[in-house]
Design a protein around this motif. Sequence first.
Motif, short mmCIF file in Angstrom:
data_model
loop_
_atom_site.label_atom_id
_atom_site.label_comp_id
_atom_site.label_asym_id
_atom_site.label_seq_id
_atom_site.Cartn_x
_atom_site.Cartn_y
_atom_site.Cartn_z
N GLU A 106 0.67 -1.22 0.02
CA GLU A 106 -0.24 -0.08 0.21
C GLU A 106 0.74 1.22 -0.35
O GLU A 106 0.59 2.18 -0.78
CB GLU A 106 -0.71 0.37 1.00
CG GLU A 106 -2.23 1.13 1.01
CD GLU A 106 -2.68 1.17 2.12
OE1 GLU A 106 -3.25 0.19 3.24
OE2 GLU A 106 -2.96 1.94 3.10
N GLY A 107 2.05 0.92 0.88
CA GLY A 107 3.42 2.24 1.16
C GLY A 107 3.52 2.50 -0.54
O GLY A 107 4.38 4.50 -1.11
N PHE A 108 3.95 1.30 -1.27
CA PHE A 108 4.56 1.25 -2.52
C PHE A 108 4.06 2.42 -3.04
O PHE A 108 4.03 2.97 -4.41
CB PHE A 108 5.19 0.62 -3.10
CG PHE A 108 6.55 -0.36 -1.82
CD1 PHE A 108 7.36 0.61 -2.39
CD2 PHE A 108 6.70 -1.62 -2.24
CE1 PHE A 108 8.65 0.22 -1.45
CE2 PHE A 108 7.82 -1.91 -1.44
CZ PHE A 108 9.35 -1.36 -0.97
N LEU A 109 2.23 1.99 -3.29
CA LEU A 109 1.55 2.54 -4.44
C LEU A 109 1.45 4.00 -3.63
O LEU A 109 1.56 4.61 -4.94
CB LEU A 109 0.35 1.37 -4.30
CG LEU A 109 0.00 0.55 -5.11
CD1 LEU A 109 -1.55 0.00 -4.58
CD2 LEU A 109 0.24 0.46 -6.75
N ARG A 110 1.46 4.55 -3.24
CA ARG A 110 1.30 5.78 -2.31
C ARG A 110 2.60 6.14 -2.92
O ARG A 110 2.32 8.10 -3.39
CB ARG A 110 1.54 6.09 -1.10
CG ARG A 110 -0.25 7.28 -0.39
CD ARG A 110 -0.33 7.26 0.42
NE ARG A 110 0.77 6.06 1.57
CZ ARG A 110 0.32 5.51 1.91
NH1 ARG A 110 -0.60 5.29 2.71
NH2 ARG A 110 1.12 4.68 3.01
N GLU A 111 3.62 6.12 -2.79
CA GLU A 111 4.86 6.76 -2.82
C GLU A 111 4.40 6.89 -4.40
O GLU A 111 5.23 7.64 -5.35
CB GLU A 111 5.63 5.76 -2.35
CG GLU A 111 7.10 6.56 -2.21
CD GLU A 111 8.76 5.38 -2.14
OE1 GLU A 111 8.89 5.44 -1.35
OE2 GLU A 111 9.33 4.76 -3.55
#
Lengths: 277, 277, 277
Positions: B229-234
Amino acid sequence: MPDTEYSRLHISRANGVATITIDSPPVNVLDAVLMREMRCFLFSVRADESTKVLVFQSADPEYFIAHVDMTLIDDPHAFDEFVRQAPAGLNPFQAFGELLREQPRVTIVKLTGVARGGGAEFVSAADMVFASEGRAGLAQCEALMGIIPGGGATQYLSARMTRGRMLEVILGADVINATTAERYGWINRALPAAELDGFVDRLARNIAALPEGVIAAAKQAVPLADLREGFLRENDLWASLFARPAAEKLVRGALKADAQTKDGERNLEDLLRRLDL
Amino acid sequence: MPDTEYSRLHISRANGVATITIDSPPVNVLDAVLMREMRCFLFSVRADESTKVLVFQSADPEYFIAHVDMTLIDDPHAFDEFVRQAPAGLNPFQAFGELLREQPRVTIVKLTGVARGGGAEFVSAADMVFASEGRAGLAQCEALMGIIPGGGATQYLSARMTRGRMLEVILGADVINATTAERYGWINRALPAAELDGFVDRLARNIAALPEGVIAAAKQAVPLADLREGFLRENDLWASLFARPAAEKLVRGALKADAQTKDGERNLEDLLRRLDL
Amino acid sequence: MPDTEYSRLHISRANGVATITIDSPPVNVLDAVLMREMRCFLFSVRADESTKVLVFQSADPEYFIAHVDMTLIDDPHAFDEFVRQAPAGLNPFQAFGELLREQPRVTIVKLTGVARGGGAEFVSAADMVFASEGRAGLAQCEALMGIIPGGGATQYLSARMTRGRMLEVILGADVINATTAERYGWINRALPAAELDGFVDRLARNIAALPEGVIAAAKQAVPLADLREGFLRENDLWASLFARPAAEKLVRGALKADAQTKDGERNLEDLLRRLDL
């Protein structure tokens, strides 16, 4: 059980502070007797509202709790009572740590010497740890016996330091000195040896003197992490390694090479690394 | 691919330890060739049970991996193969970091010089990092190019340090020296330059010599955080900034002002701040 | 409200940096007036796109924000407006901290003196904190007044340090100096007193000069932790202790013993511990 009936623990009480001195020569190995007495004390103090703070120290300035008794390898039933008593989902060593971690009292370890393996896990389960610079050390040396820590360290350390430092501690398997342990977050602080007693005594007295209800509220404000899933995983991994021949050979080799003696424990890591199996 | 066929990596193996020396003058820019070779190596070693520990170092004591190749701005298809190869939900730079982070081997970075941007993200994806006091440094300087890090740093750093320190690193965009990086939790330890080689060599050898199964168990006992999820947001945030004119202007300006040369990289942050667009 | 109309805050603006100097002699107690003005400023700046960075400092080098006004005990309605304005689920002091923590601007505290209680919670709610070695200090001394922190500290500290250090801070209730606060992760860095101004000024200017969109992206890449459940728990525990007679007696005793004066605040912890109720 009255304070005076413990054989491995000296317990003194003053002003709401109980000081528990571990005294099981030669190196405070965590054997079935020490474990039983500590367990008994930790149970009894849960109901003792007059005791606010527990300070754990060692009668031997060089060793806090050496580690779990290696002779267990020849007495596999020594810990049977602890297996029966452990809550569902915990092995007896995890249950032992949790009995400390879940204390309603404030628990403080005063560390002047070395704690390894199950001894280091006991330290990590306490609320606060203050250690003597240049003298104290902590080690999870289980890897050198062919296993990983099985009494909670994988979970306790992960809550206190980065995964990379946890892997260094567990796989590097060296003694981590007080200064590095402070930097890694393993302990609260490393203090000069001459200041340690005074610092911990003052802190314990101050906390014990707080108005009614404050300790409980502070502990409840940030509940303990739920580690059950992690404990199951740790135990499965630990047990599957312990069942391999390497672990037994290494433990027997270590005992033959003078582990669990004052001299043999001075550099237990090198002793284990030099074993020729 | 045989160890000797890499052009940017020198690989030596002994006693279960593979030492990978990055050698891509003048400053080890993370270009498509270096990325391809590192990717190839990281894939191959996943299946190589005889290698237990990977130690990454640089042939250039001043630079570890400078950062992602800025000339990518003129060759937007240079990384197409990596886009195709990246697992769903990861951009190619995130996928590159994850290939390191998800290694079953123990991965150690020995840092004697500076790593910025994608180079710093490579460092953060390793299990352990040991750095030379007074010499090594880490920087996420992307902000000075009008973007945020897009190869995992926002997630990797958040797992290692407080949010306030992460924001300081990313928005302050300065080189963080080894001592501060240790305090922030970014690396395991800062060590005196003269002790770094000896420390890492001994640690790597000790870990590689552990009984069968211990490394895998330690790594599994505390699973890697799920960062998808964090990678997508980043990636969304990074890509939307990269599409703005400022980023391209700053990168072109930096190249014109001698970024990616040995001299220009010495104080890349000031070089970027002085650009007059 | 125009910058010049604040009575307790001096606000200067340059190059996207707003510097807010708290000036409420004798010790910058967090009373209703200071809280109203700070709240007003924090609201207004949320909509002010031209301001990128907020730097908070004190006009008094010895005290940043002393703590919440103890005379509140005799004026229980002083904070009524804040109770009405607080979002559902937050008490007014938690709402005050959240107004800072949720700023879209980058918020930096420059700490040269001591901040206790609600003042320390304000510090912890900022993005970054830089403190003066040997001079700055932080304390959650609420335990000495028979309560636990109720303005967010239990949650803010848990995100920044281990549970054991958080318990030491809250139950030990001593002033934590800048060096220890850095080690515990409470602040970004302790800096030599002579370097603090220059360091923070440069950092603030550099961040304010970043290309459009970078600050927002960095803040969004790692969203703020959702602390609502923790705030509810903290408030319930705080309120139930505050309702006991001990808290009122201790606060009245402290005021009679010169708390909230320059001298009385120098060692507020000992002043509170010596109260004979």
